[in-house]
Design a protein around this motif. Structure first.
Motif, short mmCIF file in Angstrom:
data_model
loop_
_atom_site.label_atom_id
_atom_site.label_comp_id
_atom_site.label_asym_id
_atom_site.label_seq_id
_atom_site.Cartn_x
_atom_site.Cartn_y
_atom_site.Cartn_z
N UNK A 66 95.93 62.03 40.40
CA UNK A 66 97.32 61.93 40.00
C UNK A 66 97.47 60.77 39.02
N UNK A 67 98.64 60.69 38.39
CA UNK A 67 98.86 59.63 37.40
C UNK A 67 98.66 58.26 38.01
N UNK A 68 99.13 58.05 39.24
CA UNK A 68 98.99 56.73 39.87
C UNK A 68 97.52 56.36 40.06
N UNK A 69 96.68 57.36 40.35
CA UNK A 69 95.25 57.08 40.49
C UNK A 69 94.63 56.71 39.15
N UNK A 73 92.84 53.28 38.83
CA UNK A 73 91.38 53.34 38.85
C UNK A 73 90.74 53.39 37.45
N UNK A 74 91.46 53.86 36.46
CA UNK A 74 90.84 54.10 35.16
C UNK A 74 91.35 53.18 34.05
N UNK A 75 92.57 52.71 34.16
CA UNK A 75 93.15 51.94 33.06
C UNK A 75 92.39 50.64 32.79
N UNK A 76 92.19 49.83 33.83
CA UNK A 76 91.52 48.54 33.62
C UNK A 76 90.11 48.71 33.07
N UNK A 77 89.28 49.61 33.63
CA UNK A 77 87.96 49.81 33.03
C UNK A 77 88.02 50.28 31.58
N UNK A 78 88.99 51.14 31.28
CA UNK A 78 89.12 51.63 29.90
C UNK A 78 89.48 50.49 28.96
N UNK A 79 90.41 49.64 29.35
CA UNK A 79 90.80 48.52 28.50
C UNK A 79 89.64 47.55 28.31
N UNK A 80 88.86 47.34 29.37
CA UNK A 80 87.73 46.40 29.29
C UNK A 80 86.67 46.88 28.31
N UNK A 81 86.61 48.17 28.07
CA UNK A 81 85.61 48.73 27.15
C UNK A 81 86.00 48.55 25.68
N UNK A 82 87.22 48.08 25.42
CA UNK A 82 87.71 47.87 24.06
C UNK A 82 87.48 49.12 23.20
N UNK A 87 91.46 59.25 24.63
CA UNK A 87 92.20 60.48 24.91
C UNK A 87 92.75 60.40 26.33
N UNK A 88 93.99 60.85 26.49
CA UNK A 88 94.66 60.80 27.78
C UNK A 88 95.38 62.09 28.06
N UNK A 89 95.04 62.71 29.19
CA UNK A 89 95.90 63.74 29.77
C UNK A 89 96.07 63.36 31.23
N UNK A 90 97.33 63.24 31.66
CA UNK A 90 97.61 62.84 33.04
C UNK A 90 98.98 63.34 33.43
N UNK A 91 99.13 63.70 34.69
CA UNK A 91 100.42 64.13 35.20
C UNK A 91 100.48 65.58 35.62
N UNK A 92 99.49 66.37 35.20
CA UNK A 92 99.50 67.79 35.54
C UNK A 92 99.45 68.04 37.03
N UNK A 93 98.65 67.27 37.74
CA UNK A 93 98.57 67.44 39.20
C UNK A 93 99.87 66.99 39.88
N UNK A 94 100.50 65.97 39.32
CA UNK A 94 101.77 65.51 39.87
C UNK A 94 102.85 66.58 39.74
N UNK A 106 107.30 60.04 34.39
CA UNK A 106 107.21 59.91 32.93
C UNK A 106 107.44 58.47 32.47
N UNK A 107 108.18 57.69 33.24
CA UNK A 107 108.29 56.27 32.93
C UNK A 107 106.93 55.58 33.10
N UNK A 108 106.23 55.92 34.19
CA UNK A 108 104.89 55.36 34.41
C UNK A 108 103.92 55.83 33.32
N UNK A 109 104.06 57.10 32.92
CA UNK A 109 103.21 57.64 31.85
C UNK A 109 103.42 56.84 30.57
#
Length: 278
Positions: A66-69, A73-82, A87-94, A106-109
């Motif tokens: 889900x978007x919260x996961x 779980x993914x945002x910080x590692x992605x940012x650290x990789x510079x 590409x982002x697709x998120x929210x479909x399961x929500x 959608x505010x969180x998105x």
């Protein structure tokens, strides 16, 4: 290729994909790649490497998230990789979860997109497709329409590249979908890879699948297929929802650290080299 993405610090070219099963590659099986799938993002990474040497690739997407996961779980590692491309697709399961607050989602998105945009990377976003699976899912269509409208607005606001998946007529052919009817088939993943590459002006030779018109099913054949689909996919899906488990609970990201994609042989060649080195 587009002039607004590519070289980062020290000439680095790094593509990071985040999301759920859509980006993980579910529906496009592979016997040699991590998690047993390939998918459109792998294909995009390979074509980037073929067009320009030195591209690195990480794919943090895991099915059922889900978007919260994805944020947790993914945002910080992605940012650290510079990254220089995300590409982002998120929210479909929500959208398919009962009780989802679409405004909050959608505010969180948007907050997620804002943080990705602050990196200076080119950000690619996707609308969702109106999958004609069953009348059972028709009540969720309004949510999907709202989601797509906001994604378009957010893409424009943050200068993201928008791949308007909703508009792709090719996906009206059932052969573009896997047996579960919710994930793309191999042909569907290839087609989407071509669309992403076209939006980024990356040269490629991926061509649409050419099929003969589908044969018309008899009523008995259609009923048989419906029963098989319900038994094989729908019942297990709702069973997992009732138990509070997902198919991604025991899985790790396919490419958790950036890998340099070989220009020849792609990611399969990378796996062969890894096995040979062991």
């Amino acid at each position: 290729m587009r002039g607004d993405f590519g070289d980062g610090k020290n000439g680095r070219r790094r593509y990071v994909a985040i999301g759920d099963s859509f980006t993980e590659g579910v529906g496009d099986p592979s016997k040699v790649l991590p998690n047993g799938v390939r998918g459109w993002a792998d294909r995009v990474a390979e074509k980037l490497a073929k067009a320009q040497p030195g591209w690195e690739y990480a794919n943090l997407a895991v099915r059922s998230k889900r978007l919260r996961h994805i944020i947790d779980e993914q945002l910080a590692p992605a940012l650290a990789m510079e990254p220089t491309l995300v590409t982002l697709y998120a929210g479909g399961n929500d959208i398919l979860d009962f009780g989802t607050d679409m405004d909050a989602l959608l505010n969180d998105y948007e907050l997620l997109v804002a943080q990705l945009s602050e990196t200076g990377a080119t950000v690619v976003l996707f609308t969702g497709f109106d999958v004609k699976v069953s009348a059972v899912l028709e009540p969720f269509k309004k949510r999907n329409t709202l989601y797509n409208q906001r994604v378009r607005e957010i893409a424009a606001k943050y200068g993201a590249v928008l791949v308007d998946y909703w508009c792709f007529e090719a996906y009206k052919d059932s052969r573009m979908w896997a047996p579960d009817r919710l994930h793309m088939s191999k042909a569907g993943h290839k087609y989407l890879a071509a669309q992403v590459l076209d939006h980024l002006d990356v040269p490629h030779k991926i061509s649409p699948k050419e099929w003969e018109p589908p044969s018309r099913l008899t009523l008995r054949e259609w009923e048989r297929r419906q029963r098989r689909w319900v038994n094989d996919w729908v019942v297990p899906l709702f069973g997992r929802k009732l138990r509070g488990v997902t198919l991604g609970d025991s899985l790790e990201p396919r490419w958790p650290q950036p890998v340099k994609v070989p220009r020849k042989g792609g990611l399969k060649k990378l796996m062969e080299n890894r096995e040979a080195a062991q």
